[in-house]
Design a protein around this motif. Sequence first.
Motif, PDB file in Angstrom:
ATOM      1  N   ILE A   1      50.482  27.287  39.699  1.00 12.08           N
ATOM      2  CA  ILE A   1      51.188  26.783  38.520  1.00 12.08           C
ATOM      3  C   ILE A   1      50.453  25.600  37.902  1.00 12.08           C
ATOM      4  O   ILE A   1      50.231  25.550  36.686  1.00 12.08           O
ATOM      5  CB  ILE A   1      52.634  26.396  38.877  1.00 12.08           C
ATOM      6  N   ALA A   2      50.058  24.624  38.738  1.00 11.49           N
ATOM      7  CA  ALA A   2      49.451  23.391  38.213  1.00 11.49           C
ATOM      8  C   ALA A   2      48.047  23.613  37.666  1.00 11.49           C
ATOM      9  O   ALA A   2      47.561  22.815  36.867  1.00 11.49           O
ATOM     10  CB  ALA A   2      49.417  22.317  39.300  1.00 11.49           C
ATOM     11  N   SER A   3      47.378  24.699  38.062  1.00 13.67           N
ATOM     12  CA  SER A   3      46.039  24.979  37.529  1.00 13.67           C
ATOM     13  C   SER A   3      46.075  25.242  36.036  1.00 13.67           C
ATOM     14  O   SER A   3      45.105  24.965  35.328  1.00 13.67           O
ATOM     15  CB  SER A   3      45.434  26.192  38.241  1.00 13.67           C
ATOM     16  N   ARG A   4      47.201  25.801  35.565  1.00 11.83           N
ATOM     17  CA  ARG A   4      47.321  26.210  34.170  1.00 11.83           C
ATOM     18  C   ARG A   4      46.104  27.005  33.712  1.00 11.83           C
ATOM     19  O   ARG A   4      45.635  26.898  32.582  1.00 11.83           O
ATOM     20  CB  ARG A   4      47.551  25.000  33.254  1.00 11.83           C
ATOM     21  N   ALA A   5      45.596  27.830  34.630  1.00 16.06           N
ATOM     22  CA  ALA A   5      44.471  28.700  34.295  1.00 16.06           C
ATOM     23  C   ALA A   5      44.916  29.701  33.236  1.00 16.06           C
ATOM     24  O   ALA A   5      46.082  30.103  33.187  1.00 16.06           O
ATOM     25  CB  ALA A   5      43.984  29.422  35.543  1.00 16.06           C
ATOM     26  N   GLU A   6      43.977  30.128  32.414  1.00 14.36           N
ATOM     27  CA  GLU A   6      44.313  31.063  31.332  1.00 14.36           C
ATOM     28  C   GLU A   6      44.762  32.415  31.867  1.00 14.36           C
ATOM     29  O   GLU A   6      45.536  33.131  31.222  1.00 14.36           O
ATOM     30  CB  GLU A   6      43.119  31.230  30.406  1.00 14.36           C
ATOM     31  N   ILE A   7      44.264  32.778  33.060  1.00 11.28           N
ATOM     32  CA  ILE A   7      44.741  33.967  33.765  1.00 11.28           C
ATOM     33  C   ILE A   7      45.040  33.554  35.198  1.00 11.28           C
ATOM     34  O   ILE A   7      44.175  33.001  35.876  1.00 11.28           O
ATOM     35  CB  ILE A   7      43.702  35.107  33.773  1.00 11.28           C
ATOM     36  N   THR A   8      46.269  33.804  35.653  1.00 11.84           N
ATOM     37  CA  THR A   8      46.657  33.450  37.018  1.00 11.84           C
ATOM     38  C   THR A   8      47.203  34.684  37.725  1.00 11.84           C
ATOM     39  O   THR A   8      48.079  35.369  37.196  1.00 11.84           O
ATOM     40  CB  THR A   8      47.719  32.338  37.024  1.00 11.84           C
ATOM     41  N   PHE A   9      46.671  34.961  38.903  1.00 11.07           N
ATOM     42  CA  PHE A   9      47.128  36.067  39.741  1.00 11.07           C
ATOM     43  C   PHE A   9      47.910  35.493  40.916  1.00 11.07           C
ATOM     44  O   PHE A   9      47.402  34.641  41.644  1.00 11.07           O
ATOM     45  CB  PHE A   9      45.938  36.867  40.284  1.00 11.07           C
ATOM     46  N   PHE A  10      49.134  35.966  41.093  1.00 13.67           N
ATOM     47  CA  PHE A  10      49.929  35.620  42.259  1.00 13.67           C
ATOM     48  C   PHE A  10      50.083  36.890  43.095  1.00 13.67           C
ATOM     49  O   PHE A  10      50.823  37.798  42.722  1.00 13.67           O
ATOM     50  CB  PHE A  10      51.316  35.099  41.862  1.00 13.67           C
ATOM     51  N   ASP A  11      49.371  36.962  44.210  1.00 10.74           N
ATOM     52  CA  ASP A  11      49.412  38.144  45.066  1.00 10.74           C
ATOM     53  C   ASP A  11      50.333  37.881  46.246  1.00 10.74           C
ATOM     54  O   ASP A  11      49.906  37.407  47.295  1.00 10.74           O
ATOM     55  CB  ASP A  11      47.994  38.490  45.540  1.00 10.74           C
ATOM     56  N   GLU A  12      51.623  38.189  46.076  1.00 11.14           N
ATOM     57  CA  GLU A  12      52.638  37.946  47.103  1.00 11.14           C
ATOM     58  C   GLU A  12      52.495  36.543  47.705  1.00 11.14           C
ATOM     59  O   GLU A  12      52.459  36.388  48.932  1.00 11.14           O
ATOM     60  CB  GLU A  12      52.514  39.000  48.220  1.00 11.14           C
ATOM     61  N   PRO A  13      52.418  35.506  46.871  1.00  8.75           N
ATOM     62  CA  PRO A  13      52.126  34.179  47.417  1.00  8.75           C
ATOM     63  C   PRO A  13      53.326  33.491  48.038  1.00  8.75           C
ATOM     64  O   PRO A  13      53.180  32.454  48.672  1.00  8.75           O
ATOM     65  CB  PRO A  13      51.682  33.395  46.178  1.00  8.75           C
ATOM     66  N   TYR A  14      54.516  34.060  47.854  1.00  8.14           N
ATOM     67  CA  TYR A  14      55.725  33.348  48.250  1.00  8.14           C
ATOM     68  C   TYR A  14      56.359  33.950  49.499  1.00  8.14           C
ATOM     69  O   TYR A  14      57.522  33.702  49.793  1.00  8.14           O
ATOM     70  CB  TYR A  14      56.745  33.373  47.099  1.00  8.14           C
ATOM     71  N   LEU A  15      55.592  34.746  50.258  1.00 10.48           N
ATOM     72  CA  LEU A  15      56.098  35.232  51.535  1.00 10.48           C
ATOM     73  C   LEU A  15      56.369  34.036  52.438  1.00 10.48           C
ATOM     74  O   LEU A  15      55.551  33.131  52.566  1.00 10.48           O
ATOM     75  CB  LEU A  15      55.080  36.165  52.182  1.00 10.48           C
ATOM     76  N   GLY A  16      57.515  34.019  53.046  1.00  9.43           N
ATOM     77  CA  GLY A  16      57.881  32.889  53.894  1.00  9.43           C
ATOM     78  C   GLY A  16      58.753  31.870  53.188  1.00  9.43           C
ATOM     79  O   GLY A  16      59.391  31.046  53.840  1.00  9.43           O
ATOM     80  N   LEU A  17      58.769  31.887  51.856  1.00  6.44           N
ATOM     81  CA  LEU A  17      59.663  30.987  51.131  1.00  6.44           C
ATOM     82  C   LEU A  17      61.095  31.511  51.232  1.00  6.44           C
ATOM     83  O   LEU A  17      61.332  32.715  51.089  1.00  6.44           O
ATOM     84  CB  LEU A  17      59.258  30.893  49.656  1.00  6.44           C
ATOM     85  N   ASP A  18      62.039  30.599  51.432  1.00  8.14           N
ATOM     86  CA  ASP A  18      63.429  31.043  51.449  1.00  8.14           C
ATOM     87  C   ASP A  18      63.907  31.286  50.020  1.00  8.14           C
ATOM     88  O   ASP A  18      63.176  31.064  49.047  1.00  8.14           O
ATOM     89  CB  ASP A  18      64.316  30.036  52.186  1.00  8.14           C
TER      90      ASP A  18
END
Length: 302
Positions: free
Chosen positions: A144-161
């Motif tokens: 989120i904080a990168s504010r990259a023009e293209i951001t890929f989230f590949d199942e990054p929230y596994l383990g988050l409640d």
Amino acid sequence: MTAVIEVRSLTKRYKDKKALDDVTFDVRKDTIYGFLGRNGAGKTTAMSIITAQNFPTSGSVRVFDEEPYENARVLSRMCFVRESQKYPDDAHPRHALAAARLFFPNWDQELAERLVDDFQLPLRTPIKKLSRGQLSAVGVIIGIASRAEITFFDEPYLGLDAVARQIFYDRLLADYAEHPRTVMLSSHLIDEVANLIERVLVIDRGRIIMDQSTDETRDAAATVVGPSAAVDDFVRGREVIHRESLGRVASVTVLGALGAAERAEVEAAGLDLAPVSLQQLIVRRTQHAAGQPVSQTQEVHR
């Protein structure tokens, strides 16, 4: 439509298996995509090739109309947050965030610090000692904080409640509204992300089987419920992707939007229309594409 990613006839072969099979699609500028599919469908392979972390067997990828491989101009404009991200053994979260701050030109340090507070991330604990959820939070904050023009989230929230996942969704959507960019969100929690995504890209067995707006996807099927004989009469000649029976009552999902006349026909026949969630539709389309049986009968024993 402005395409920031152009994938053409992309194939990736591992020995005798094709992870990607002649895949072609475009990714639009400033749009949130749901990149969806089962485990092993080819999502991570496709994202790895687009971000120049893997190589295709054949086909091409262009990002911002350039080849991404060994292209610093392109790579600095993309952020790939992956579920299996590795860090040095002695690294702490503060080291990972400091490195990201140097790499991404649009990095927002104030936003990163707010997200650290939101996720209650301990910055001075060795990453190898973090919980699964805390490790996921490191990637989410960078994405989120990168504010990259293209951001890929590949199942990054596994383990988050559930609370932490909702924080992720809320913060991503709020920042996207102020700073639009292209986001590709790979997730198994389809109904959770349904309200975030604007376009749906579904891959199954290495092939793209859906590429359309979320609104078009929601209108792409309907479920008709009622007495089996009446339901069968209505769906005759239509493409059925799922069927359930409970005694004399049937629930059948058919492809294709129903117009006003067809909805009136459903009502006149004494049938009901049930909503098809995005997750239900994608699961059933994937099963249908794989050639699995559409009929599932449940008997009631008295």
